[in-house]
Design a protein around this motif. Structure first.
Motif, mmCIF file in Angstrom:
data_model
loop_
_atom_site.group_PDB
_atom_site.id
_atom_site.type_symbol
_atom_site.label_atom_id
_atom_site.label_comp_id
_atom_site.label_asym_id
_atom_site.label_seq_id
_atom_site.Cartn_x
_atom_site.Cartn_y
_atom_site.Cartn_z
ATOM 1 N N LEU A 79 -0.955 -67.864 -46.151
ATOM 2 C CA LEU A 79 -0.116 -68.111 -44.977
ATOM 3 C C LEU A 79 1.350 -68.339 -45.331
ATOM 4 N N ALA A 80 1.627 -68.640 -46.577
ATOM 5 C CA ALA A 80 2.979 -69.008 -46.981
ATOM 6 C C ALA A 80 3.786 -67.783 -47.411
ATOM 7 N N LEU A 81 3.902 -66.816 -46.540
ATOM 8 C CA LEU A 81 4.703 -65.640 -46.825
ATOM 9 C C LEU A 81 6.144 -65.922 -46.417
ATOM 10 N N THR A 82 7.065 -65.505 -47.271
ATOM 11 C CA THR A 82 8.475 -65.766 -47.008
ATOM 12 C C THR A 82 9.155 -64.518 -46.453
ATOM 13 N N ALA A 83 10.359 -64.701 -45.995
ATOM 14 C CA ALA A 83 11.128 -63.587 -45.440
ATOM 15 C C ALA A 83 11.382 -62.524 -46.501
ATOM 16 N N SER A 84 11.599 -62.940 -47.753
ATOM 17 C CA SER A 84 11.862 -61.953 -48.803
ATOM 18 C C SER A 84 10.614 -61.101 -49.074
ATOM 19 N N GLU A 85 9.416 -61.708 -48.951
ATOM 20 C CA GLU A 85 8.190 -60.933 -49.150
ATOM 21 C C GLU A 85 8.000 -59.913 -48.031
ATOM 22 N N PHE A 86 8.348 -60.289 -46.802
ATOM 23 C CA PHE A 86 8.282 -59.327 -45.701
ATOM 24 C C PHE A 86 9.316 -58.216 -45.898
ATOM 25 N N ALA A 87 10.484 -58.575 -46.420
ATOM 26 C CA ALA A 87 11.519 -57.565 -46.678
ATOM 27 C C ALA A 87 11.051 -56.580 -47.746
ATOM 28 N N ILE A 88 10.388 -57.076 -48.771
ATOM 29 C CA ILE A 88 9.846 -56.199 -49.814
ATOM 30 C C ILE A 88 8.811 -55.257 -49.212
ATOM 31 N N ALA A 89 7.925 -55.788 -48.384
ATOM 32 C CA ALA A 89 6.892 -54.958 -47.751
ATOM 33 C C ALA A 89 7.524 -53.886 -46.866
ATOM 34 N N ARG A 90 8.581 -54.237 -46.118
ATOM 35 C CA ARG A 90 9.255 -53.253 -45.263
ATOM 36 C C ARG A 90 9.893 -52.150 -46.105
ATOM 37 N N ARG A 91 10.525 -52.530 -47.226
ATOM 38 C CA ARG A 91 11.172 -51.537 -48.084
ATOM 39 C C ARG A 91 10.153 -50.673 -48.820
ATOM 40 N N SER A 92 8.990 -51.208 -49.086
ATOM 41 C CA SER A 92 7.975 -50.455 -49.824
ATOM 42 C C SER A 92 7.371 -49.350 -48.975
ATOM 43 N N GLY A 93 7.276 -49.580 -47.680
ATOM 44 C CA GLY A 93 6.782 -48.555 -46.782
ATOM 45 C C GLY A 93 5.266 -48.453 -46.769
ATOM 46 N N TRP A 94 4.788 -47.348 -46.226
ATOM 47 C CA TRP A 94 3.356 -47.155 -46.014
ATOM 48 C C TRP A 94 2.616 -46.901 -47.319
ATOM 49 N N LYS A 95 3.308 -46.446 -48.363
ATOM 50 C CA LYS A 95 2.642 -46.123 -49.623
ATOM 51 C C LYS A 95 2.010 -47.363 -50.257
ATOM 52 N N ILE A 96 2.617 -48.508 -50.061
ATOM 53 C CA ILE A 96 2.080 -49.742 -50.646
ATOM 54 C C ILE A 96 0.728 -50.091 -50.032
ATOM 55 N N VAL A 97 0.520 -49.717 -48.778
ATOM 56 C CA VAL A 97 -0.766 -49.965 -48.122
ATOM 57 C C VAL A 97 -1.859 -49.155 -48.802
ATOM 58 N N ILE A 98 -1.571 -47.911 -49.124
ATOM 59 C CA ILE A 98 -2.552 -47.063 -49.814
ATOM 60 C C ILE A 98 -2.865 -47.621 -51.199
ATOM 61 N N VAL A 99 -1.828 -48.034 -51.908
ATOM 62 C CA VAL A 99 -2.029 -48.621 -53.235
ATOM 63 C C VAL A 99 -2.868 -49.889 -53.131
ATOM 64 N N ALA A 100 -2.572 -50.740 -52.163
ATOM 65 C CA ALA A 100 -3.320 -51.990 -51.989
ATOM 66 C C ALA A 100 -4.786 -51.710 -51.681
ATOM 67 N N ILE A 101 -5.047 -50.734 -50.812
ATOM 68 C CA ILE A 101 -6.436 -50.390 -50.479
ATOM 69 C C ILE A 101 -7.159 -49.876 -51.717
ATOM 70 N N CYS A 102 -6.502 -49.016 -52.487
ATOM 71 C CA CYS A 102 -7.116 -48.492 -53.716
ATOM 72 C C CYS A 102 -7.405 -49.612 -54.716
ATOM 73 N N VAL A 103 -6.480 -50.533 -54.861
ATOM 74 C CA VAL A 103 -6.694 -51.652 -55.782
ATOM 75 C C VAL A 103 -7.871 -52.508 -55.325
ATOM 76 N N MET A 104 -7.931 -52.817 -54.025
ATOM 77 C CA MET A 104 -9.033 -53.649 -53.522
ATOM 78 C C MET A 104 -10.379 -52.956 -53.673
ATOM 79 N N VAL A 105 -10.441 -51.670 -53.321
ATOM 80 C CA VAL A 105 -11.699 -50.928 -53.445
ATOM 81 C C VAL A 105 -12.086 -50.812 -54.918
ATOM 82 N N GLY A 106 -11.134 -50.518 -55.775
ATOM 83 C CA GLY A 106 -11.417 -50.414 -57.205
ATOM 84 C C GLY A 106 -11.892 -51.724 -57.798
ATOM 85 N N THR A 107 -11.273 -52.822 -57.404
ATOM 86 C CA THR A 107 -11.690 -54.131 -57.891
ATOM 87 C C THR A 107 -13.097 -54.457 -57.415
ATOM 88 N N TYR A 108 -13.367 -54.158 -56.146
ATOM 89 C CA TYR A 108 -14.699 -54.414 -55.604
ATOM 90 C C TYR A 108 -15.749 -53.576 -56.331
#
Length: 171
Positions: free
Chosen positions: A127-156
């Protein structure tokens, strides 16, 4: 290629660095925050396992002291090692069989459930997300979502394979 390097350099310069230097940490101030975390941990342990807070108190006090000693070492030792490493090192040292008091420490800490203690901390961390973390997510774009999904599925999937291997070896 030079443009990519310049872009990544600008990106790094845009990020605010508000990280606290552990060598200047206020150990007394953090001791109070740790007391609050210990109280929440005792309640979570009580709710999660049914272990009375009075029964779990010696184990929690031991963890508290290990944390304070680790933070003090991070603050005052002349070479840098992160506070979490110092705390882990202290906790390992006081539970090594043969070290005076290790059996008592292990017996008292046995009343604490790690998952019950970790759940409130992980919930706060989520829950403790900061404004800078949201700014990073906005700059990263949609590609970071794909990477995150791949990492989670791979870890699982990796966890499933390891668990299956150990379960088959145990039979």
């Amino acid at each position: 290629m030079a443009n990519q390097t310049n872009t990544s350099a600008n990106y790094a310069n845009d990020l605010p660095l508000n990280a606290e230097d552990e060598r200047k940490i206020d150990v007394v101030g953090h001791a109070g925050l740790l007391l609050i975390a210990c109280a929440i941990g005792l309640i979570a342990n009580w709710v999660g396992t049914g272990t009375s807070p009075l029964t779990a108190l010696p184990g929690m006090a031991t963890l508290y002291v290990a944390c304070i000693v680790g933070l003090a070492l991070a603050r005052f030792v002349p070479f840098y090692l992160p506070g979490v490493a110092w705390v882990s090192l202290i906790a390992i040292l006081i539970t090594i069989p043969g070290v005076p008091g290790a059996a008592w420490v292990s017996e008292k800490v046995e009343h604490l459930n790690f998952l019950a203690l970790a759940t409130p901390a992980l919930a706060y961390g989520g829950l403790a997300l900061t404004a800078s973390e949201f700014a990073i997510a906005r700059r990263s774009g949609w590609k970071i979502v794909i990477v995150a999904i791949c990492v989670m599925v791979g870890t699982y999937m990796g966890s499933v394979v390891v668990a299956d291997l150990f379960l088959r070896l145990g039979q």
